[in-house]
Design a protein around this motif. Structure first.
Motif, PDB file in Angstrom:
ATOM      1  N   MET A   1      41.699  32.252  39.917  1.00  0.00           N
ATOM      2  CA  MET A   1      40.679  31.990  40.878  1.00  0.00           C
ATOM      3  C   MET A   1      39.414  32.051  40.172  1.00  0.00           C
TER       4      MET A   1
ATOM      5  N   GLN B   1      34.685  30.079  46.305  1.00  0.00           N
ATOM      6  CA  GLN B   1      35.639  30.297  45.192  1.00  0.00           C
ATOM      7  C   GLN B   1      36.528  28.874  45.257  1.00  0.00           C
TER       8      GLN B   1
ATOM      9  N   GLU C   1      40.645  27.805  44.073  1.00  0.00           N
ATOM     10  CA  GLU C   1      41.733  28.425  43.346  1.00  0.00           C
ATOM     11  C   GLU C   1      42.524  27.253  42.936  1.00  0.00           C
TER      12      GLU C   1
ATOM     13  N   LEU D   1      45.295  35.015  40.883  1.00  0.00           N
ATOM     14  CA  LEU D   1      44.979  33.435  40.750  1.00  0.00           C
ATOM     15  C   LEU D   1      46.291  32.535  41.491  1.00  0.00           C
TER      16      LEU D   1
END
Length: 220
Positions: free
Chosen positions: A1, A181, A183, A218
């Motif tokens: 991530m 963020q 991912e 992640l």
């Protein structure tokens, strides 16, 4: 991530602010880009974190009109677990050049409170332009606001221990875009923190985020 690459409001040209909402619908034109060529913009950071030798990844970014070479990385490469500046900090370039870094030439956002959070986990290092010329990765303000990234992203990074001349590339599908963020399903490991997360956008490899957490977080 990864933490998304947002530009602080005070650094955004007033003319851009009117276009942020429209940029939410940007879908990258994911055509071929040359990742091998982009490796020349990579930097390996070496430092001591609370007395323990460590390393991380950083990269030169193109800033039009800048009189400095600008290097981006993760803030926790420049701050220890107790938020003190890391020691013995140096940048190792692919051509073998090693530059000792002074924290006075580095910027860490004041909102950064530690590696347990993504908030403010980015940093900038400013060097004399003569050190590395005009090389650097592209970045896109539009992609900082888009809600969907189609196709794969690529992470260009050093794995600990990896020679400074040999950054590695891991690619995977972009899974989700959050406000702060991104991912994705690309293998990352120790030493990758601070790496650029790129997509091929309008024919160029373009940075959209900075890698900051471990594979266990992640891929989920």
């Amino acid at each position: 991530m990864s933490a998304r690459l947002h530009i602080p409001d005070e650094l955004v040209h007033p003319g851009w602010k009117d276009h942020q909402e429209a940029a939410d619908n940007v879908i990258p034109n994911l055509i071929s880009g040359s990742l091998e060529a982009e490796k020349d913009s990579m930097v390996r950071l070496e430092f001591a974190n609370d007395g323990q030798p460590s390393s991380g990844t950083a990269f030169i970014v193109k800033i039009p009109g800048s009189k400095k070479t600008v290097i981006l990385t993760a803030a926790h490469n420049l701050r220890s677990s107790t938020l003190k500046p890391t020691t013995n900090l140096q940048a190792v370039f692919r051509d073998g050049k090693i530059v000792a870094l002074d924290h006075a030439t580095c910027y860490v956002p004041p909102e950064y409170k530690g590696s347990d959070s993504s908030i403010g986990d980015w940093a900038a290092i400013f060097l004399d332009k003569s050190i590395h010329g005009d090389k650097g990765l592209n970045f896109s303000l539009a992609l900082s606001y888009t809600e969907k990234i189609q196709g794969e992203v690529s992470v260009i990074a050093y794995r600990d221990p990896t020679p400074a001349y040999s950054p590695e590339i891991a690619s995977g599908r972009c899974k989700t875009c959050f406000e702060e963020q991104v991912e994705y399903l690309a293998k990352t490991e120790q030493g990758n923190s601070g790496a650029p997360v790129c997509v091929a956008y309008r024919g160029y490899m373009t940075v959209i985020a900075i890698q900051y957490v471990t594979p266990s977080i992640l891929i989920r």
